[in-house]
Design a protein around this motif. Structure first.
Motif, short mmCIF file in Angstrom:
data_model
loop_
_atom_site.label_atom_id
_atom_site.label_comp_id
_atom_site.label_asym_id
_atom_site.label_seq_id
_atom_site.Cartn_x
_atom_site.Cartn_y
_atom_site.Cartn_z
N ILE A 1 0.76 -1.31 0.30
CA ILE A 1 0.13 -0.17 -0.03
C ILE A 1 0.74 1.24 0.15
N LEU A 2 0.70 2.50 -1.32
CA LEU A 2 1.83 2.93 -1.02
C LEU A 2 0.67 4.61 -0.84
N TYR A 3 1.11 5.04 -0.02
CA TYR A 3 -0.10 6.60 0.23
C TYR A 3 1.30 8.06 0.80
N TRP A 4 0.48 8.93 1.06
CA TRP A 4 1.19 10.11 1.19
C TRP A 4 0.93 10.79 2.61
N ASP A 5 1.79 10.37 3.71
CA ASP A 5 1.24 10.83 4.76
C ASP A 5 1.92 12.20 4.79
N GLY A 6 2.17 13.21 4.24
CA GLY A 6 1.71 14.60 4.60
C GLY A 6 3.05 15.05 4.59
N ASP A 7 4.30 14.43 4.48
CA ASP A 7 5.32 14.90 4.26
C ASP A 7 7.07 13.54 3.88
N GLY A 8 5.79 12.57 2.86
CA GLY A 8 6.76 11.59 2.30
C GLY A 8 5.49 10.78 1.74
N PHE A 9 6.24 10.10 1.06
CA PHE A 9 5.42 9.18 0.73
C PHE A 9 6.05 7.62 2.12
N ALA A 10 4.69 6.87 2.55
CA ALA A 10 4.74 5.93 2.97
C ALA A 10 4.42 4.16 2.46
N LEU A 11 5.09 3.13 2.61
CA LEU A 11 4.86 2.52 1.76
C LEU A 11 4.62 1.12 2.99
N TRP A 12 3.33 0.61 3.29
CA TRP A 12 3.14 -0.61 3.81
C TRP A 12 2.98 -1.65 3.23
N GLN A 13 3.69 -3.21 3.78
CA GLN A 13 4.11 -4.46 2.89
C GLN A 13 3.49 -5.29 3.51
N LYS A 14 3.13 -6.40 3.38
CA LYS A 14 2.32 -7.61 4.06
C LYS A 14 2.41 -8.92 3.29
N ARG A 15 3.01 -10.28 3.69
CA ARG A 15 3.43 -10.73 3.28
C ARG A 15 1.95 -11.58 3.72
N LEU A 16 0.57 -12.41 2.81
CA LEU A 16 -0.20 -13.16 3.32
C LEU A 16 -0.49 -14.36 3.69
N ALA A 17 -1.38 -14.33 4.93
CA ALA A 17 -1.05 -16.44 4.75
C ALA A 17 -2.15 -17.24 3.72
N LYS A 18 -1.98 -18.20 3.71
CA LYS A 18 -2.68 -18.46 2.46
C LYS A 18 -4.85 -19.15 2.97
N GLY A 19 -4.69 -18.43 2.50
CA GLY A 19 -6.18 -18.27 2.55
C GLY A 19 -6.79 -17.43 3.20
N ALA A 20 -5.06 -16.14 3.71
CA ALA A 20 -6.18 -14.75 3.96
C ALA A 20 -6.18 -14.32 2.95
N ASP A 21 -7.64 -13.13 2.98
CA ASP A 21 -8.74 -12.46 2.33
C ASP A 21 -8.29 -11.03 2.49
#
Length: 103
Positions: free
Chosen positions: A55-75
């Motif tokens: 997930i890429l988003y601008w948090d006001g003073d720069g870009f933030a990048l949130w990353q997640k590796r999903l477990a099997k079956g995660a939605d």
């Protein structure tokens, strides 16, 4: 901490190379979505196998990048809805094997 209060969420349905980082993902938002990556909206990218997301988003003073590796079956819908995926899931229905009745 991620705040969903005032953010629009855009989901990129084409698989994305998960090696991409801030600038490349921001360029993809500009070129493919014709959107401003600094608008405060969230841009969700998924990997080819569907088990990784960024997930890429601008948090006001720069870009933030949130990353997640999903477990099997995660939605993804559960994650974006705020449901903790580490919670124990219970089966709602279990099929009982038919028992032979002796006559």
């Amino acid at each position: 901490m991620l705040n969903l209060a005032a953010a629009k969420i855009w989901l990129c349905i084409e698989p994305t190379d998960m090696r991409k980082s801030f600038d490349t993902l921001a360029a993809r938002v500009r070129e493919h979505l014709r959107a401003d990556p600094m608008s405060g909206s969230w841009y969700v990218f998924r990997g080819l196998r569907g088990d990784r997301l960024k997930i890429l988003y601008w948090d006001g003073d720069g870009f933030a990048l949130w990353q997640k590796r999903l477990a099997k079956g995660a939605d993804l819908a559960l994650i974006l809805g705020g449901v903790a995926l580490n919670a124990k899931r219970r089966m709602r229905y279990t099929r009982v094997a038919a028992m032979a009745v002796a006559s």
